[in-house]
Each structure stands twice: as structure tokens, then as C-alpha cells.
Motif scaffolding. Structure first.
Motif, short mmCIF file in Angstrom:
data_model
loop_
_atom_site.label_atom_id
_atom_site.label_comp_id
_atom_site.label_asym_id
_atom_site.label_seq_id
_atom_site.Cartn_x
_atom_site.Cartn_y
_atom_site.Cartn_z
N ARG A 289 -1.46 -5.04 9.42
CA ARG A 289 -0.38 -5.83 9.00
C ARG A 289 0.20 -4.97 7.94
NH1 ARG A 289 -0.53 -12.08 7.68
NH2 ARG A 289 -0.66 -12.13 9.89
N TRP A 290 -0.67 -4.41 6.81
CA TRP A 290 -0.05 -3.52 5.76
C TRP A 290 0.00 -2.22 5.96
CZ3 TRP A 290 -2.73 -6.36 1.02
CH2 TRP A 290 -2.33 -7.74 0.99
N GLY A 291 -0.87 -1.78 6.78
CA GLY A 291 -1.19 -0.32 6.94
C GLY A 291 -2.36 0.02 6.18
N ARG A 294 -1.19 0.86 1.91
CA ARG A 294 -0.89 -0.13 1.00
C ARG A 294 -2.16 -0.99 0.87
NH1 ARG A 294 4.20 -3.53 2.62
NH2 ARG A 294 3.87 -3.46 4.55
N THR A 295 -3.21 -1.21 2.10
CA THR A 295 -4.35 -2.01 1.97
C THR A 295 -5.32 -1.24 0.87
OG1 THR A 295 -4.28 -2.64 4.16
CG2 THR A 295 -6.21 -2.89 3.19
N ASN A 342 -10.71 0.97 6.22
CA ASN A 342 -9.57 1.09 6.32
C ASN A 342 -9.39 2.70 5.76
OD1 ASN A 342 -6.95 -0.89 6.94
ND2 ASN A 342 -8.46 -2.16 5.79
N TYR A 346 -8.85 5.64 8.76
CA TYR A 346 -7.95 6.58 8.49
C TYR A 346 -8.14 7.86 8.68
CZ TYR A 346 -3.26 8.61 7.33
OH TYR A 346 -2.40 9.33 7.33
N SER A 412 2.33 5.39 2.62
CA SER A 412 2.99 4.93 3.65
C SER A 412 2.03 5.07 4.84
CB SER A 412 4.19 5.80 3.86
OG SER A 412 4.01 7.19 3.95
N ARG A 414 -0.38 4.54 7.91
CA ARG A 414 -0.54 3.62 8.89
C ARG A 414 -1.77 4.14 9.91
NH1 ARG A 414 2.33 -0.97 8.33
NH2 ARG A 414 1.60 -1.36 10.30
N HIS A 415 -2.55 3.15 10.42
CA HIS A 415 -3.48 3.24 11.22
C HIS A 415 -2.88 3.96 12.70
CE1 HIS A 415 -6.94 2.33 9.04
NE2 HIS A 415 -6.24 1.25 8.70
N ASP A 416 -1.66 3.31 13.12
CA ASP A 416 -0.98 3.60 14.52
C ASP A 416 -0.28 5.08 14.38
OD1 ASP A 416 0.67 2.54 12.77
OD2 ASP A 416 1.42 1.05 14.01
N ASP A 417 -0.17 5.64 13.29
CA ASP A 417 0.24 6.92 13.14
C ASP A 417 -0.70 8.08 12.79
OD1 ASP A 417 2.86 5.71 12.97
OD2 ASP A 417 2.99 5.70 10.81
#
Length: 433
Positions: A289-291, A294-295, A342, A346, A412, A414-417
Motif C-alpha cells: 500500500r505505502w511502498g 515510505r514503510t 520490506n 526490496y 519513492s 516501491r516493490h512493484d518497481d
């Protein structure tokens, strides 16, 4: 993120090999708590050693990370990782079996024990480097967050119940024989990993001979020149500095300043395990949700709040002290539990397979070096200016680390990046294993 990716986050156990890997890590995690307590009791009670002797043993456990960490990272990236895991688990199990044997033969002395622990530390260094580099071969990048979260959840359960189980075993069997329980856990881990069927490509060395300087340098450049990993790595080193200071001060502060009994201290510490379990259960949802950025930043700010709560605990044996410290420990465990998956997921996802070992050992080795400096620094500050003031210095340090990470590009992330196939080397060429 596709529907298949989301299902991977929810059901990471569907990936072949991961259940056995998870079982191996979970069982050995419980066994580690037995050995941690048993060796300390063995030194103090059986060998009639001192606190300095316990410190020497702990130093022997972590010294290999400082001396050999970067070298091991370069070597592991050239080897298949499953055989390393199996061999080092077997070696650790056999080493631990030698401790009660030497005790039975009346040959166990402090130098002998420190020698065993040093070799054990080398095996653990190899195993840690291979473990963190092996997981990305079992699950795709989209599932690394969930895979690490599951490991953290079982680790949190071990943290909560492991010390209690360890205390019971040491009391029942005695310290030397209790070590055998951990030996069995490592042999189980070796057997479980040996059953995993996974295609492990040989390192993409292009037939180049081993050049440690060049290959260690490649790992250092990857971590400290990477737009996202560099700020994460540097602030993580700072986190370990302040955390080691606070952990050094915590027990004397709780026992002497707050008047807690050893049993009450143990109860308070168990709340950290409970918080860790809750945090690890939330980590996947928060990360998606947050990336990742940010988490991790929010969790590190939360760690500062947790230690601020502890620093505010009333002293002189007041009844509220235990409740306040337990609350702070719960929040401390919660933030670490939510952050770890996280952070780890990552950095594994953005690193190509050929650099996984070097990335992991580079960060871990310097983190361990920082602990060696931070722990005595915390003790010196507490003796010189007071334990409560030292706690507030640590809190300020955590705030500084959080702010530094928040103003960096990592905010900034994010896991999906996170896909190593989209990364480029510093020379502009594509990264390919």
C-alpha cells in the motif's frame, strides 16, 4: 501489479522449495535461542567464567563478519548456494556436538570454547550470505516481500517463546547437553534444504579467474553507487550504531534505574517478540500500500518513538515501570517486524543474481562493524553522563536516520518497481546474471 503477482504475495508457500526452506530456517531459529543461552550459562556456571569471558565469546562469534565478510560475499557469488547451505549447516551441527563431548571428556576450557565459536561464526557467515542470496532463486521478485515476511513471522514466534524454551532445556538437561538440541536443528535444516530441487546457474564469470579485489569492489560499487541502495545502506549503518548503543544501556537501565527484576525484564523483552509477530503480519500489506520506501521510513521513525517511551519510564521501582517498558518493547518489535521484510525484499529484488552475495555481505559486514563500535560507546556514555541521557541520544540518532532516509530517493521505492532486469550497470550496460 498483476493478479498473479497478488496471489504470489498471499500464497508464497505455493512456490516449490519455499516450504522446505521456511521449515529449515524456522527450526534452526528456535535452536539458536537454545545455544545463545546455553553458551552463556556454560561459561558462567560450568566454566566459572566472568562477564568479560562472555564478551570474548560474543566477539569471537561476530569477528568473522568483520574480517571475512566481503571476501565471503565474492566467493558465494561464484558458488551454487544450496550446497553451501547444506555443508555449513552440517558443519555447525557437528561443531555443537563437539562441545558436550569435550565437556564429558573434561577437555572443555574457555579457549577451546572460543575456538569452536570462532569456527562456528565462519560457518554462520557463509550460511547467512548463501541464505539471503538463495531465496531470490526460490521465488520471483514479486513474491520476495511475502517470502521474507513469512520468515519474519516464524522468527518473531521464536523470539517470543525461544528464550522460555531455552531456559527450560538448560535447567533440565544442563548447558552442555542443551547445545545438542541446536545441533539437531541444524542437521534438520541441512536435510530440508538438501531436498529442495532448484536449478542454480553457475556464476556468470565469463571464465575469468578469481580476482577478489575486483569482485569485492563490484559489490561495494553496486551498494554505494546505487540510487536507492546507497541511502538505504548508509542509514542502516547509522541505525545499527544507535541500536547497539541503546541495547547496551537497556538492561542496566531497566534493572538498576527502574528497579525491574530479571524476571520482569524477561517479560518486557517477550513483548518485543509479540510486537515483531504483529509487525511481520502487517508488513506485506503495508509494503504494497505505502511502498517499500515510505514503510521503512515510517518504521524507523516508530523505532525512535519506542525508545522514547522506554526513556520516559518512571524509576525507583515504581509499578508502572514494567508496563511502560513493555509497551516500548512491543512498539520496538512492531516497527522492526514491519520493516525487515520490506527492506530485505526490496534490496533482493533490485539486485541481480550475480551480485546477491556481495550485496548482502557488504551491508551485513559493515553493520556488524558498527555494532562493535556502538556497543562499547553506549556503555561509556551511560557511565559518563547517565543512562537516561544516553537513551535520549539514541532516540535523537534514530530520528536523524529517519529524516536522512526520508529526504533521499529511497522514499519513492516501491516493490512493484524493483526489478533487476530494468537496472543498468554504472558503465551503461545491462545487468545480466
Amino acid at each position: 501489479m498483476t493478479g498473479d503477482d497478488r496471489r504470489g504475495h498471499r500464497d508464497v508457500f505455493r512456490y516449490p522449495g519455499y516450504p522446505a526452506f521456511w521449515a529449515a530456517e524456522t527450526v534452526s531459529e528456535f535452536g539458536t535461542y537454545v545455544t545463545t543461552m546455553a553458551l552463556q550459562v556454560l561459561i558462567v556456571v560450568t566454566l566459572h567464567g566472568t562477564a568479560t569471558d562472555v564478551g570474548l565469546m560474543n566477539a569471537a562469534r561476530w569477528a568473522p563478519y568483520l574480517v571475512l565478510g566481503l571476501v565471503v560475499g565474492a566467493l558465494v557469488d561464484r558458488w551454487r548456494r544450496r550446497p553451501v547451505l547444506v555443508a555449513t549447516d552440517v558443519a555447525r551441527g557437528l561443531l555443537l556436538c563437539l562441545i558436550p563431548l569435550c565437556w564429558h571428556l573434561d577437555r572443555l576450557t574457555l579457549p577451546v570454547l572460543i575456538g569452536f565459536v570462532t569456527v562456528f561464526g565462519v560457518m554462520s557467515l557463509l550460511n547467512d550470505a548463501a541464505t539471503q542470496s538463495f531465496l531470490p532463486r526460490l521465488v520471483p521478485p514479486s513474491a520476495l516481500l511475502a517470502a521474507n515476511a513469512r520468515l519474519d513471522q516464524s522468527g518473531a514466534v521464536a523470539q517470543t517463546s525461544g528464550p522460555v524454551v531455552a531456559g527450560g532445556l538448560v535447567s533440565w538437561l544442563g548447558a552442555p547437553l542443551a547445545v545438542v538440541v541446536d545441533a539437531v536443528s541444524y542437521l534438520f535444516s541441512a536435510a530440508a534444504v538438501a531436498c529442495i530441487r532448484v536449478a542454480e546457474p553457475r556464476a556468470g564469470t565469463g571464465g575469468r579467474p578469481l580476482n577478489l579485489r575486483r569482485e569485492i569492489g563490484a559489490g561495494l560499487r553496486w551498494v554505494y553507487r546505487h540510487r536507492m541502495l546507497a541511502p538505504l545502506a548508509v542509514t542502516t549503518h547509522g541505525w545499527f550504531l544507535f541500536n547497539s548503543m541503546l541495547l547496551t544501556v537497556f538492561a542496566p537501565f531497566a534493572l538498576l534505574r527502574l528497579g525491574l527484576t530479571p524476571f520482569e525484564l524477561g517479560v518486557a523483552l517477550s513483548f518485543a517478540g509479540g510486537g515483531g509477530l504483529v509487525g511481520s503480519l502487517l508488513s506485506t500489506r503495508l509494503g504494497l500500500r505505502w511502498g517499500a520506501g515510505r514503510t521503512v521510513i515510517a518504521c524507523r521513525a516508530g523505532t525512535a518513538v519506542a525508545w522514547a517511551v522506554i526513556a520516559l519510564a518512571p524509576g525507583d521501582g515504581e509499578a508502572a515501570a514494567l508496563a511502560v517498558v513493555a509497551a516500548g518493547q512491543f512498539l520496538y518489535g512492531l516497527t522492526i517486524g514491519a520493516e525487515n521484510a520490506n527492506e530485505m525484499g526490496y534490496r533482493q529484488a533490485v539486485t541481480p543474481d550475480e551480485l546477491q552475495g556481495r550485496m548482502n555481505t557488504t551491508m551485513r559486514s559493515i553493520n556488524r562493524a558498527v555494532i562493535v563500535a556502538g556497543a562499547p560507546l553506549g556503555g561509556l556514555l551511560a557511565d559518563g553522563i547517565g543512562d537516561r541521557v544516553t537513551l535520549w541520544i539514541g532516540v535523537a540518532g534514530f530520528v536523524l536516520v529517519s529524516v536522512a532516509l526520508a529526504v533521499s530517493p529511497f522514499r519513492s521505492a516501491r516493490h512493484d518497481d524493483a526489478d533487476p532486469d530494468d537496472m543498468e550497470r554504472e558503465d551503461g550496460g545491462p545487468v545480466t546474471p
